[in-house]
Design an enzyme around this catalytic site. Sequence first.
Site, mmCIF file in Angstrom:
data_model
loop_
_atom_site.group_PDB
_atom_site.id
_atom_site.type_symbol
_atom_site.label_atom_id
_atom_site.label_comp_id
_atom_site.label_asym_id
_atom_site.label_seq_id
_atom_site.Cartn_x
_atom_site.Cartn_y
_atom_site.Cartn_z
ATOM 1 N N GLU A 97 61.221 19.599 40.298
ATOM 2 C CA GLU A 97 61.389 18.931 38.994
ATOM 3 C C GLU A 97 62.825 19.043 38.505
ATOM 4 O OE1 GLU A 97 62.209 18.361 35.069
ATOM 5 O OE2 GLU A 97 61.993 20.457 35.693
ATOM 6 N N GLU A 98 63.454 20.185 38.747
ATOM 7 C CA GLU A 98 64.810 20.390 38.259
ATOM 8 C C GLU A 98 65.819 19.502 38.983
ATOM 9 O OE1 GLU A 98 65.506 21.986 35.695
ATOM 10 O OE2 GLU A 98 63.932 23.458 35.349
ATOM 11 N N HIS B 125 66.874 27.944 30.794
ATOM 12 C CA HIS B 125 68.056 27.887 31.654
ATOM 13 C C HIS B 125 69.067 28.979 31.302
ATOM 14 C CE1 HIS B 125 67.405 23.472 33.162
ATOM 15 N NE2 HIS B 125 66.262 24.072 32.886
ATOM 16 N N ARG C 77 52.651 15.217 20.720
ATOM 17 C CA ARG C 77 52.846 13.990 19.967
ATOM 18 C C ARG C 77 52.583 12.807 20.891
ATOM 19 N NH1 ARG C 77 57.453 11.129 19.552
ATOM 20 N NH2 ARG C 77 57.527 11.349 17.276
ATOM 21 N N ASP D 39 59.433 24.667 41.073
ATOM 22 C CA ASP D 39 60.771 25.050 41.502
ATOM 23 C C ASP D 39 61.511 25.887 40.465
ATOM 24 O OD1 ASP D 39 60.727 22.682 39.942
ATOM 25 O OD2 ASP D 39 62.781 22.220 40.514
#
Length: 403
Positions: free
Chosen positions: A149-150, A376, A189, A91
């Site tokens: 996802e957003e 963004h 990580r 998206d």
Amino acid sequence: MFATSLNPLPVDLSRIRPTIQALQPALVELRRRLHQRPELGFREHLTSELVAQNLHEWGIEHETGIAKTGIVATIRGSKPGPVLAIRADMDALPIQEENDVPYRSQHDGVMHACGHDGHTAIALFTAYYLANHPEDFAGTVKIIFQPAEEGPGGAKPMIEAGVLKNPDVDAIIGLHLWNNLPLGTVGVRSGALMAASEGFRCTIQGKGGHGAIPQQTVDSILVSAHVVNALQTIVARNVSPLESAVVTVGELHAGKALNVIADTAKMSGTVRYFNPELGEIIPRRLEQIISGVCQSHGASYELDYWRLYPAVINDAGIAELVRSVASNFVETPAGVVPECQTMGGEDMSFFLQAVPGCYFFLGSANPIKDLAYPHHHPRFDFDETALGIGIEIFVRCVENFCR
């Protein structure tokens, strides 16, 4: 660590196998087609159609229409073995693009300003490569093309639809193109990588009146100002200095005239943390503070608190797989960046709660090419050399895990 202060590391493209290097023109072309046609969460119809069209043309088994616009492709190796999933989000964001490039967004007010067009292109061509080289791995690879996802979040609906079943997924990996790291680096990580993301809205009800006669009122603006200040004590005094957390009030609306004391104030904000234990402490203290401040001033309140995404927490074993692959591929030692945490949120976290896995950052900034704007931002873009690097890392992870 910010990309604008870092020069790209020399990227030795000879470490990318020739069969993947040969895909670069098609990779770029596809990514730019996706960039031109960005779509918001659960509306990724054109994107889903393009992904499905390519999978069909390549003869890759796939299922469409999962959680509205999601797709799962299944690629089987030359013999039985474990099941590894690869996740990519599709998206875009409600942002007006300001880049002056031939492939700029053609959809007004919508833009791929976070790199999901690149994620989709990398995952799609990883599927293509693996389908053409089944002899190089055992078992099965499931590639999950996820919507939304957003927001409001497509990972959980896809999991509920069964994308981690039939066959059952043993582990999952995913990447995020990352303009906070320069091209040629990988951020990986174990443990917490990205923060839990939660939100709140609060309405404070006072008693309005004339600005010159405050004793007849309960000033909702004054109460809300005390609330905003007091909320900052949560991180300062209720969270260990060795932990990370954020409580931010991002909106505050009250009043309509300079000589009127407002009876109502509305605020909203976000909460971020890594340690799941803080998921109980912070919202409890937040309401205690709001309640106490309002009571002391004679006001009342209504509070709505919700949890969006949990923290992205990587499995140590799968993170080590990604780290070892990256260490043998990118320039070392500076090429692998372990301290790459961010308070940003990601619903990859739901996949990582369901099965062991690792989400990692793929450096994509190149200040020399003016490709270092943050995620963004209306001028966000990335160095497309990262696309081939992403495929190489995914393929090496498959070859090391599925054997």
